[in-house]
Design a protein around this motif. Sequence first.
Motif, PDB file in Angstrom:
ATOM      1  N   THR A   8     -13.886   3.324 -27.838  1.00  0.00           N
ATOM      2  CA  THR A   8     -14.070   1.897 -27.568  1.00  0.00           C
ATOM      3  C   THR A   8     -13.231   1.470 -26.371  1.00  0.00           C
ATOM      4  O   THR A   8     -13.703   0.768 -25.478  1.00  0.00           O
ATOM      5  CB  THR A   8     -13.716   1.057 -28.807  1.00  0.00           C
ATOM      6  OG1 THR A   8     -14.531   1.486 -29.907  1.00  0.00           O
ATOM      7  CG2 THR A   8     -13.943  -0.421 -28.559  1.00  0.00           C
ATOM      8  N   VAL A   9     -11.988   1.914 -26.331  1.00  0.00           N
ATOM      9  CA  VAL A   9     -11.106   1.592 -25.203  1.00  0.00           C
ATOM     10  C   VAL A   9     -11.659   2.186 -23.908  1.00  0.00           C
ATOM     11  O   VAL A   9     -11.623   1.542 -22.852  1.00  0.00           O
ATOM     12  CB  VAL A   9      -9.668   2.076 -25.488  1.00  0.00           C
ATOM     13  CG1 VAL A   9      -8.796   1.961 -24.255  1.00  0.00           C
ATOM     14  CG2 VAL A   9      -9.078   1.301 -26.652  1.00  0.00           C
ATOM     15  N   ILE A  45     -14.570   0.044 -22.745  1.00  0.00           N
ATOM     16  CA  ILE A  45     -14.050  -1.206 -22.182  1.00  0.00           C
ATOM     17  C   ILE A  45     -13.524  -0.957 -20.768  1.00  0.00           C
ATOM     18  O   ILE A  45     -13.770  -1.740 -19.849  1.00  0.00           O
ATOM     19  CB  ILE A  45     -12.952  -1.809 -23.079  1.00  0.00           C
ATOM     20  CG1 ILE A  45     -13.569  -2.319 -24.378  1.00  0.00           C
ATOM     21  CG2 ILE A  45     -12.204  -2.930 -22.375  1.00  0.00           C
ATOM     22  CD1 ILE A  45     -12.548  -2.714 -25.436  1.00  0.00           C
ATOM     23  N   ALA A  83     -16.380  -0.549 -18.317  1.00  0.00           N
ATOM     24  CA  ALA A  83     -17.000  -1.854 -18.048  1.00  0.00           C
ATOM     25  C   ALA A  83     -16.142  -2.678 -17.095  1.00  0.00           C
ATOM     26  O   ALA A  83     -16.671  -3.330 -16.180  1.00  0.00           O
ATOM     27  CB  ALA A  83     -17.219  -2.612 -19.357  1.00  0.00           C
ATOM     28  N   GLU A  84     -14.847  -2.652 -17.285  1.00  0.00           N
ATOM     29  CA  GLU A  84     -13.954  -3.402 -16.392  1.00  0.00           C
ATOM     30  C   GLU A  84     -13.999  -2.853 -14.972  1.00  0.00           C
ATOM     31  O   GLU A  84     -13.982  -3.610 -14.006  1.00  0.00           O
ATOM     32  CB  GLU A  84     -12.520  -3.387 -16.929  1.00  0.00           C
ATOM     33  CG  GLU A  84     -12.314  -4.250 -18.150  1.00  0.00           C
ATOM     34  CD  GLU A  84     -12.646  -5.712 -17.924  1.00  0.00           C
ATOM     35  OE1 GLU A  84     -12.274  -6.265 -16.864  1.00  0.00           O
ATOM     36  OE2 GLU A  84     -13.305  -6.303 -18.795  1.00  0.00           O
ATOM     37  N   THR A  86     -22.233  -9.063 -14.106  1.00  0.00           N
ATOM     38  CA  THR A  86     -21.623  -9.179 -15.430  1.00  0.00           C
ATOM     39  C   THR A  86     -22.636  -9.395 -16.542  1.00  0.00           C
ATOM     40  O   THR A  86     -22.348  -9.082 -17.693  1.00  0.00           O
ATOM     41  CB  THR A  86     -20.595 -10.328 -15.464  1.00  0.00           C
ATOM     42  OG1 THR A  86     -21.237 -11.538 -15.091  1.00  0.00           O
ATOM     43  CG2 THR A  86     -19.428 -10.041 -14.544  1.00  0.00           C
ATOM     44  N   ASP A  99     -22.089  -1.321 -21.866  1.00  0.00           N
ATOM     45  CA  ASP A  99     -21.217  -0.979 -22.991  1.00  0.00           C
ATOM     46  C   ASP A  99     -21.996  -0.268 -24.091  1.00  0.00           C
ATOM     47  O   ASP A  99     -21.540   0.733 -24.640  1.00  0.00           O
ATOM     48  CB  ASP A  99     -20.571  -2.242 -23.577  1.00  0.00           C
ATOM     49  CG  ASP A  99     -19.499  -2.824 -22.688  1.00  0.00           C
ATOM     50  OD1 ASP A  99     -18.975  -2.099 -21.822  1.00  0.00           O
ATOM     51  OD2 ASP A  99     -19.164  -4.010 -22.873  1.00  0.00           O
ATOM     52  N   SER A 117     -18.650  -3.069 -30.293  1.00  0.00           N
ATOM     53  CA  SER A 117     -17.236  -3.419 -30.405  1.00  0.00           C
ATOM     54  C   SER A 117     -16.610  -3.613 -29.038  1.00  0.00           C
ATOM     55  O   SER A 117     -15.769  -4.482 -28.851  1.00  0.00           O
ATOM     56  CB  SER A 117     -16.474  -2.322 -31.154  1.00  0.00           C
ATOM     57  OG  SER A 117     -16.948  -2.197 -32.468  1.00  0.00           O
ATOM     58  N   ALA A 118     -17.021  -2.791 -28.090  1.00  0.00           N
ATOM     59  CA  ALA A 118     -16.438  -2.867 -26.752  1.00  0.00           C
ATOM     60  C   ALA A 118     -16.771  -4.187 -26.064  1.00  0.00           C
ATOM     61  O   ALA A 118     -15.941  -4.759 -25.384  1.00  0.00           O
ATOM     62  CB  ALA A 118     -16.917  -1.692 -25.897  1.00  0.00           C
ATOM     63  N   CYS A 119     -17.963  -4.662 -26.227  1.00  0.00           N
ATOM     64  CA  CYS A 119     -18.333  -5.889 -25.496  1.00  0.00           C
ATOM     65  C   CYS A 119     -18.214  -7.129 -26.365  1.00  0.00           C
ATOM     66  O   CYS A 119     -18.178  -8.237 -25.835  1.00  0.00           O
ATOM     67  CB  CYS A 119     -19.736  -5.770 -24.938  1.00  0.00           C
ATOM     68  SG  CYS A 119     -21.041  -5.834 -26.163  1.00  0.00           S
TER      69      CYS A 119
END
Length: 93
Positions: free
Chosen positions: A17-18, A21, A24-25, A34, A41, A74-76
């Motif tokens: 998940t991290v 994320i 995506a960042e 965006t 994700d 969960s990530a988004c």
Amino acid sequence: MNTDELINYLLSPVGLTVLVIGIAELLKKVGYPTKYIPLVDLAFGILGGVSVFGVELKYGVFKGIIIGIAIGLSACGLFSGVKNIIKNEEDDK
């Protein structure tokens, strides 16, 4: 439950998940739209779920997909992702 099982059940999904994320960042920083980040994700979550859980940990592809969907959502953030897509589509009109 031994230590290996604990890592497989708890730490692997958190780590993936991290990672999703973080990807995506990075995409946001390089200018990726965006409104598509929740889909990215989800795609990376499924890819990670299938590769780690479905193949490496031998849970099977179907379980890997299900876990991957959970990781991607969960990530988004399920609600914030949907909100971003709807909001950005309205802004584009």
